[in-house]
Design an enzyme around this catalytic site. Structure first.
Site, PDB file in Angstrom:
ATOM      1  N   ARG A  91       0.822  -1.209   0.000  1.00 34.97           N
ATOM      2  CA  ARG A  91       0.000   0.000   0.000  1.00 34.97           C
ATOM      3  C   ARG A  91       0.855   1.259   0.000  1.00 34.97           C
ATOM      4  O   ARG A  91       0.495   2.272  -0.576  1.00 34.97           O
ATOM      5  CB  ARG A  91      -0.880  -0.027   1.257  1.00 34.97           C
ATOM      6  CG  ARG A  91      -1.891   1.087   1.382  1.00 34.97           C
ATOM      7  CD  ARG A  91      -2.431   1.139   2.814  1.00 34.97           C
ATOM      8  NE  ARG A  91      -2.889  -0.150   3.279  1.00 34.97           N
ATOM      9  CZ  ARG A  91      -4.154  -0.560   3.242  1.00 34.97           C
ATOM     10  NH1 ARG A  91      -5.082   0.226   2.762  1.00 34.97           N
ATOM     11  NH2 ARG A  91      -4.488  -1.755   3.684  1.00 34.97           N
ATOM     12  N   TYR A  92       1.988   1.216   0.709  1.00 35.46           N
ATOM     13  CA  TYR A  92       2.907   2.359   0.800  1.00 35.46           C
ATOM     14  C   TYR A  92       4.200   1.985   0.088  1.00 35.46           C
ATOM     15  O   TYR A  92       4.610   0.820   0.123  1.00 35.46           O
ATOM     16  CB  TYR A  92       3.204   2.676   2.264  1.00 35.46           C
ATOM     17  CG  TYR A  92       1.973   2.839   3.125  1.00 35.46           C
ATOM     18  CD1 TYR A  92       1.248   4.028   3.130  1.00 35.46           C
ATOM     19  CD2 TYR A  92       1.527   1.790   3.923  1.00 35.46           C
ATOM     20  CE1 TYR A  92       0.115   4.162   3.910  1.00 35.46           C
ATOM     21  CE2 TYR A  92       0.394   1.917   4.705  1.00 35.46           C
ATOM     22  CZ  TYR A  92      -0.306   3.106   4.697  1.00 35.46           C
ATOM     23  OH  TYR A  92      -1.431   3.241   5.468  1.00 35.46           O
ATOM     24  N   ARG A  95       7.171  -0.088   2.156  1.00 35.92           N
ATOM     25  CA  ARG A  95       6.923  -1.233   3.034  1.00 35.92           C
ATOM     26  C   ARG A  95       5.789  -2.115   2.510  1.00 35.92           C
ATOM     27  O   ARG A  95       4.890  -1.631   1.818  1.00 35.92           O
ATOM     28  CB  ARG A  95       6.618  -0.781   4.458  1.00 35.92           C
ATOM     29  CG  ARG A  95       5.478   0.198   4.595  1.00 35.92           C
ATOM     30  CD  ARG A  95       5.674   1.026   5.865  1.00 35.92           C
ATOM     31  NE  ARG A  95       4.564   1.919   6.156  1.00 35.92           N
ATOM     32  CZ  ARG A  95       4.461   3.147   5.675  1.00 35.92           C
ATOM     33  NH1 ARG A  95       5.360   3.621   4.820  1.00 35.92           N
ATOM     34  NH2 ARG A  95       3.450   3.921   6.015  1.00 35.92           N
ATOM     35  N   CYS A 104      -4.710 -17.204  14.717  1.00 38.83           N
ATOM     36  CA  CYS A 104      -4.286 -16.340  15.829  1.00 38.83           C
ATOM     37  C   CYS A 104      -4.381 -17.137  17.120  1.00 38.83           C
ATOM     38  O   CYS A 104      -5.095 -18.143  17.199  1.00 38.83           O
ATOM     39  CB  CYS A 104      -5.220 -15.135  15.946  1.00 38.83           C
ATOM     40  SG  CYS A 104      -5.234 -14.109  14.476  1.00 38.83           S
ATOM     41  N   CYS A 108     -10.135 -11.825  18.259  1.00 35.73           N
ATOM     42  CA  CYS A 108     -10.709 -10.605  18.817  1.00 35.73           C
ATOM     43  C   CYS A 108     -12.055 -10.357  18.132  1.00 35.73           C
ATOM     44  O   CYS A 108     -12.160 -10.463  16.907  1.00 35.73           O
ATOM     45  CB  CYS A 108      -9.764  -9.439  18.572  1.00 35.73           C
ATOM     46  SG  CYS A 108      -8.055  -9.850  19.016  1.00 35.73           S
ATOM     47  N   CYS A 111     -12.033  -7.769  15.174  1.00 34.70           N
ATOM     48  CA  CYS A 111     -10.905  -7.853  14.229  1.00 34.70           C
ATOM     49  C   CYS A 111     -11.278  -7.348  12.836  1.00 34.70           C
ATOM     50  O   CYS A 111     -12.311  -7.719  12.286  1.00 34.70           O
ATOM     51  CB  CYS A 111     -10.450  -9.298  14.137  1.00 34.70           C
ATOM     52  SG  CYS A 111      -9.181  -9.530  12.876  1.00 34.70           S
ATOM     53  N   ARG A 113      -9.706  -8.098  10.165  1.00 34.52           N
ATOM     54  CA  ARG A 113      -9.482  -9.144   9.152  1.00 34.52           C
ATOM     55  C   ARG A 113     -10.315 -10.386   9.467  1.00 34.52           C
ATOM     56  O   ARG A 113      -9.983 -11.486   9.057  1.00 34.52           O
ATOM     57  CB  ARG A 113      -8.001  -9.519   9.083  1.00 34.52           C
ATOM     58  CG  ARG A 113      -7.123  -8.419   8.584  1.00 34.52           C
ATOM     59  CD  ARG A 113      -5.919  -8.934   7.801  1.00 34.52           C
ATOM     60  NE  ARG A 113      -5.194  -7.802   7.264  1.00 34.52           N
ATOM     61  CZ  ARG A 113      -4.125  -7.254   7.854  1.00 34.52           C
ATOM     62  NH1 ARG A 113      -3.651  -7.764   8.969  1.00 34.52           N
ATOM     63  NH2 ARG A 113      -3.535  -6.219   7.310  1.00 34.52           N
ATOM     64  N   ASP A 274     -11.814  -0.030  12.647  1.00 33.93           N
ATOM     65  CA  ASP A 274     -12.192  -0.206  11.241  1.00 33.93           C
ATOM     66  C   ASP A 274     -13.617  -0.745  11.140  1.00 33.93           C
ATOM     67  O   ASP A 274     -14.114  -1.379  12.058  1.00 33.93           O
ATOM     68  CB  ASP A 274     -11.214  -1.182  10.570  1.00 33.93           C
ATOM     69  CG  ASP A 274      -9.798  -0.638  10.563  1.00 33.93           C
ATOM     70  OD1 ASP A 274      -9.628   0.538  10.204  1.00 33.93           O
ATOM     71  OD2 ASP A 274      -8.872  -1.386  10.952  1.00 33.93           O
ATOM     72  N   ASP A 311      -7.687   4.185   9.373  1.00 41.66           N
ATOM     73  CA  ASP A 311      -7.257   3.541   8.127  1.00 41.66           C
ATOM     74  C   ASP A 311      -8.362   3.697   7.098  1.00 41.66           C
ATOM     75  O   ASP A 311      -9.516   3.366   7.386  1.00 41.66           O
ATOM     76  CB  ASP A 311      -7.032   2.042   8.388  1.00 41.66           C
ATOM     77  CG  ASP A 311      -5.609   1.638   8.102  1.00 41.66           C
ATOM     78  OD1 ASP A 311      -5.142   1.934   7.000  1.00 41.66           O
ATOM     79  OD2 ASP A 311      -4.987   1.032   8.987  1.00 41.66           O
ATOM     80  N   LYS A 317      -3.294   4.952   6.223  1.00 40.02           N
ATOM     81  CA  LYS A 317      -3.365   5.420   7.612  1.00 40.02           C
ATOM     82  C   LYS A 317      -3.289   6.937   7.667  1.00 40.02           C
ATOM     83  O   LYS A 317      -2.345   7.527   7.162  1.00 40.02           O
ATOM     84  CB  LYS A 317      -2.184   4.833   8.373  1.00 40.02           C
ATOM     85  CG  LYS A 317      -2.578   4.090   9.596  1.00 40.02           C
ATOM     86  CD  LYS A 317      -1.396   3.409  10.223  1.00 40.02           C
ATOM     87  CE  LYS A 317      -1.630   1.922  10.371  1.00 40.02           C
ATOM     88  NZ  LYS A 317      -1.707   1.168   9.182  1.00 40.02           N
TER      89      LYS A 317
HETATM   90  S1  SF4 Z   1      -6.956  -8.407  15.786  1.00 40.15           S
HETATM   91 FE1  SF4 Z   1      -7.470 -10.055  14.326  1.00 40.15          FE
HETATM   92  S2  SF4 Z   1      -5.516 -10.653  13.438  1.00 40.15           S
HETATM   93 FE2  SF4 Z   1      -5.054  -9.535  15.335  1.00 40.15          FE
HETATM   94  S3  SF4 Z   1      -4.911 -11.110  16.951  1.00 40.15           S
HETATM   95 FE3  SF4 Z   1      -7.015 -10.316  16.965  1.00 40.15          FE
HETATM   96  S4  SF4 Z   1      -8.119 -11.768  15.644  1.00 40.15           S
HETATM   97 FE4  SF4 Z   1      -5.942 -12.034  15.180  1.00 40.15          FE
END
Ligand code: SF4
Length: 327
Positions: A91-92, A95, A104, A108, A111, A113, A274, A311, A317
């Site tokens: 994206r940048y 990097r 994971c 979360c 999350c 993603r 997000d 973002d 960002k």
């Molecule tokens: S935010 Fe998403 S990618 Fe990061 S640890 Fe939590 S579940 Fe996994």
């Protein structure tokens, strides 16, 4: 609350006392769509008697996750539109993000993603996809930094992580390797001397960026795990997400930043949440975030000031600190 294993099913949560039996059917519906994992270290921290426990809120699923708002999207920050080869986001200019794994240690509930990770997805990039990603990085001399993300790259075995670091280490123009992880806090036992050794790549500088959102996550065991990384010469930064009901008041946010600094970790980013599907119950307004940043600045040391960022798929960002006031 204690458990010796990671809780992965709604029935596990009921058995551990983290959810009532009456909620089981609702949680099963959430589990059909989104992965669940709560490590023993996080289970031990959750106060099941507190209906508003900020640790439970981050990890115990909620039927509200099935309420998708019109402005929420499966790829809220536009990873896909900046992905020249599978597993890589460019994206940048200087990097790239290398999404090594799709699993994971914890999942979360907010999350960004969440649609791409978890059980049912391939756990790691295939050898061919990884080879293509490494070839892309090698061919683009403007890439100075590679960010290992996912998923959480520190769920990899030391052997697998070391193999990836060795391949990145062989690319002359890559100078910095940054690892984004929750593992030192949510599963500190994984930070063994072998894993710490695997973080290093010859001739490169590795940074580890810890994601944590509440000071209670920085337990003595987590602090010791971070200490093992830092003592090995790997500096650490922190990133957090501003989450309603978890850290959206200045005392809680300030305590989190102090906990990072006390562990020798420099606060780096505070992310505005997000717009991932089913996360509206965690969302604050930008104006609330800016008010919090202003209060943080007046009350807490300069060491405790992360950069508040949002973002966007188009611009990437964007710092939204306290200079812009929008309701
Ligand atoms: S935010 Fe998403 S990618 Fe990061 S640890 Fe939590 S579940 Fe996994």
């Amino acid at each position: 609350m204690t458990s010796s294993r990671t809780l992965r099913r709604p029935a596990d949560l009921v058995e551990a006392g983290l959810a009532s039996f009456e909620r089981l059917a609702d949680l099963e519906r959430v589990a059909e769509r989104y992965a669940i994992a709560i490590t023993p270290a996080m289970t031990a921290l959750i106060d099941a008697a507190d209906a508003h426990d900020p640790l439970a809120r981050q990890f115990v699923p909620d039927p509200a996750e099935l309420e998708v708002k019109p402005d929420e999207a499966a790829d809220p920050i536009g990873d896909d539109m900046h992905s020249p080869v599978a597993g890589l986001v460019h994206r940048y200019p200087d990097r790239v993000l290398l999404k090594l794994v799709n699993v994971c240690a914890v999942y979360c509930r907010f999350c960004f993603r969440r649609e791409m990770i978890g059980p049912g997805k391939p756990t790691m990039l295939s050898e061919q996809v990884l080879a293509d990603a490494i070839a892309y990085i090698s061919a683009h001399r403007e890439i100075w930094e590679v960010i290992l993300s996912g998923g959480d790259p520190l769920v990899l075995s030391p052997r697998r992580l070391a193999a990836v670091m060795k391949r990145l280490g062989a690319i002359e123009h890559v100078k910095i390797i940054r690892v984004h992880t929750r593992v030192p806090a949510v599963d500190p036992r994984r930070i063994t001397s072998a894993l710490v050794r695997a973080l290093k790549a010859s001739g490169k500088t590795t940074y580890v960026v810890l994601h944590a959102n509440h000071s209670r996550e920085l337990t003595p065991a987590a602090g010791a795990a971070c200490g093992r990384i830092i003592d090995a010469g790997v500096p650490m930064l922190a990133q957090s997400v501003l989450l309603k009901g978890v850290n959206d008041d200045v005392d809680t946010l300030g305590e989190l930043m102090r906990a990072f600094v006390e562990c020798r970790i420099r606060p780096y980013y505070l992310h505005h949440l997000d717009r991932a599907p089913g996360t509206a119950h965690f969302r604050t307004t930008v104006a609330e975030g800016q008010d919090l940043m202003r209060a943080l600045r007046t009350r807490f040391s300069g060491l405790c000031q992360p950069s508040y960022v949002i973002d966007t798929p188009g611009e990437g960002k964007v710092p939204i600190g306290t200079c812009v006031r929008s309701k």
